[in-house]
Design a protein around this motif. Sequence first.
Motif, PDB file in Angstrom:
ATOM      1  N   ASP A 151      20.299  27.933  -0.451  1.00 19.98           N
ATOM      2  CA  ASP A 151      19.324  27.293  -1.324  1.00 19.98           C
ATOM      3  C   ASP A 151      18.771  25.984  -0.776  1.00 19.98           C
ATOM      4  N   TYR A 152      19.298  25.529   0.343  1.00 22.58           N
ATOM      5  CA  TYR A 152      18.777  24.284   0.911  1.00 22.58           C
ATOM      6  C   TYR A 152      18.874  24.293   2.434  1.00 22.58           C
ATOM      7  N   MET A 187      14.726  28.906  -5.564  1.00 20.67           N
ATOM      8  CA  MET A 187      13.927  27.801  -5.103  1.00 20.67           C
ATOM      9  C   MET A 187      14.707  27.090  -3.996  1.00 20.67           C
ATOM     10  N   LYS A 188      14.069  26.933  -2.849  1.00 16.54           N
ATOM     11  CA  LYS A 188      14.715  26.286  -1.714  1.00 16.54           C
ATOM     12  C   LYS A 188      14.354  24.808  -1.669  1.00 16.54           C
ATOM     13  N   GLY A 205      11.046  24.340   2.283  1.00  5.25           N
ATOM     14  CA  GLY A 205      11.399  24.363   0.874  1.00  5.25           C
ATOM     15  C   GLY A 205      10.240  24.070  -0.052  1.00  5.25           C
ATOM     16  N   GLU A 206      10.429  24.442  -1.308  1.00  2.97           N
ATOM     17  CA  GLU A 206       9.443  24.149  -2.352  1.00  2.97           C
ATOM     18  C   GLU A 206       9.578  22.701  -2.820  1.00  2.97           C
TER      19      GLU A 206
END
Length: 69
Positions: free
Chosen positions: A30-31, A1-2, A54-55
């Motif tokens: 991741d970010y 999940m970003k 991102g989510e």
Amino acid sequence: MKISIVIAAAPDRKADVLKSLKDVNYEKKDYEIIIVRGLNPSENRNNGIKKAKGEIIAFIDDDALVDKN
């Protein structure tokens, strides 16, 4: 999940939060960090959302201090 981190900053302000973000215990993949500069903070945040991939979207003040965990 970003995670997309949006930092809205005035044109003449340094984003001091970047110092603490570089030391977080998260994988860089991741970010993403999006800095949007302008005179209207709500417009800056909206423009940041448009760029985000991102989510999860997090808004952080340009002068915040982020814990590494």
